[in-house]
Design a protein around this motif. Structure first.
Motif, PDB file in Angstrom:
ATOM      1  N   ARG A  39       7.977  -4.098   7.235  1.00 56.96           N
ATOM      2  CA  ARG A  39       8.900  -3.277   6.572  1.00 56.96           C
ATOM      3  C   ARG A  39       9.356  -2.169   6.937  1.00 56.96           C
ATOM      4  O   ARG A  39       9.907  -1.314   5.785  1.00 56.96           O
ATOM      5  CB  ARG A  39       7.655  -2.839   5.579  1.00 56.96           C
ATOM      6  N   THR A  40       8.741  -1.319   7.561  1.00 52.58           N
ATOM      7  CA  THR A  40       9.213  -0.149   8.242  1.00 52.58           C
ATOM      8  C   THR A  40      11.298  -0.405   9.618  1.00 52.58           C
ATOM      9  O   THR A  40      11.322   0.172   9.138  1.00 52.58           O
ATOM     10  CB  THR A  40       8.705   0.702   9.184  1.00 52.58           C
ATOM     11  N   TYR A  63       3.893  -5.103   1.052  1.00 54.20           N
ATOM     12  CA  TYR A  63       2.704  -4.254   0.589  1.00 54.20           C
ATOM     13  C   TYR A  63       1.724  -4.366   1.509  1.00 54.20           C
ATOM     14  O   TYR A  63       0.389  -3.614   1.439  1.00 54.20           O
ATOM     15  CB  TYR A  63       2.806  -4.474  -0.323  1.00 54.20           C
ATOM     16  N   LYS A  64       1.518  -4.844   2.385  1.00 50.12           N
ATOM     17  CA  LYS A  64      -0.042  -5.595   2.740  1.00 50.12           C
ATOM     18  C   LYS A  64      -0.251  -4.023   3.779  1.00 50.12           C
ATOM     19  O   LYS A  64       0.949  -3.463   4.889  1.00 50.12           O
ATOM     20  CB  LYS A  64       0.599  -5.946   3.769  1.00 50.12           C
ATOM     21  N   MET A  66      -0.842  -0.666   2.536  1.00 59.88           N
ATOM     22  CA  MET A  66      -0.538   0.111   1.602  1.00 59.88           C
ATOM     23  C   MET A  66      -1.375   0.649   0.723  1.00 59.88           C
ATOM     24  O   MET A  66      -2.423  -0.897   0.246  1.00 59.88           O
ATOM     25  CB  MET A  66       1.000  -0.104   0.944  1.00 59.88           C
ATOM     26  N   GLU A  70       0.654   4.246  -2.910  1.00 60.13           N
ATOM     27  CA  GLU A  70       1.849   4.562  -2.281  1.00 60.13           C
ATOM     28  C   GLU A  70       2.549   2.776  -2.083  1.00 60.13           C
ATOM     29  O   GLU A  70       3.790   2.729  -2.124  1.00 60.13           O
ATOM     30  CB  GLU A  70       1.095   3.687  -0.192  1.00 60.13           C
ATOM     31  N   ILE A  71       1.601   2.007  -3.248  1.00 54.24           N
ATOM     32  CA  ILE A  71       2.590   0.972  -3.424  1.00 54.24           C
ATOM     33  C   ILE A  71       3.071   1.137  -5.186  1.00 54.24           C
ATOM     34  O   ILE A  71       4.263   1.271  -4.951  1.00 54.24           O
ATOM     35  CB  ILE A  71       1.555  -0.363  -4.036  1.00 54.24           C
ATOM     36  N   GLU A  74       6.486   3.474  -4.094  1.00 56.01           N
ATOM     37  CA  GLU A  74       7.606   3.066  -4.056  1.00 56.01           C
ATOM     38  C   GLU A  74       7.935   1.347  -4.658  1.00 56.01           C
ATOM     39  O   GLU A  74       8.965   1.750  -5.128  1.00 56.01           O
ATOM     40  CB  GLU A  74       6.856   1.590  -2.410  1.00 56.01           C
TER      41      GLU A  74
END
Length: 194
Positions: A39-40, A63-64, A66, A70-71, A74
């Motif tokens: 995801r980064t 989203y794993k 997180m 944080e979710i 986002e």
């Protein structure tokens, strides 16, 4: 008549594939389908065959790992396309509130308010023009231009059923704007070269 343009199918191979084998260890098929590595790094890809890209996509969870906060962050950032936002009409107000709060704290701590800088006097030739615009000195050309647009719309004869009084008012507004524009939009004088 039927349309002849065809959309590419979702499982069609990517035409930009590098022609390497599938990134899954032990697979000898061509890696024609891309999938982001993490995801980064969403623009850095693995290249898989159709079977393995389907398995990779089925297991993909953006989203794993997180935390719930944080979710939420986002999701909120995605609603504005990852761009900064602020409430409407609040952009310049915070500085004013900060100054007012600092003045109140100073008055509470020392029993006096800090002295405000002395007000500047407008040049004599601008007094009438500023009066017509209902503005106080100092002003910026951008503020004068915005006020001019507002006054011109309000006092235009077409907006007032052809009123002669509105026509005369608009003439005065135009003359005041020309005076202010000549003074404010003029570049500052440059020092003479030796």
């Amino acid at each position: 008549m039927m349309s002849t343009s065809r959309k590419t199918r979702a499982f069609a191979p990517d035409p930009a594939s590098p022609g390497l084998p599938c990134d899954t260890p032990g697979c000898e098929q061509a890696g024609e389908f891309r999938a982001p590595k993490s995801r980064t790094t969403l623009r850095d890809f693995h290249w898989f065959c159709l079977e393995h890209v389907r398995a990779y996509n089925a297991a993909w969870d953006y989203y794993k790992g997180m935390a719930p906060e944080e979710i939420e962050g986002e999701i909120r950032a995605d609603s504005s396309w990852q761009r900064p936002t602020w409430p409407l009409g609040q952009q310049g107000r915070q500085a004013h509130f900060d100054e007012a709060a600092a003045a109140e704290l100073h008055a509470f701590a020392f029993g006096t308010r800090p002295k405000s800088p002395p007000k500047q006097q407008a040049p004599a030739e601008l007094h009438d023009a500023l009066g017509i615009f209902g503005m106080a000195w100092p002003v910026t050309f951008a503020a004068v231009k915005a006020k001019y647009k507002e006054l011109a719309k309000r006092h235009h004869p077409d907006a007032n059923n052809g009123s002669k009084q509105s026509e005369e008012t608009l003439k005065r507004i135009n003359l005041a704007y020309a005076t202010l524009r000549a003074k404010l939009a003029m570049p500052p004088p440059q020092p003479a070269a030796d």
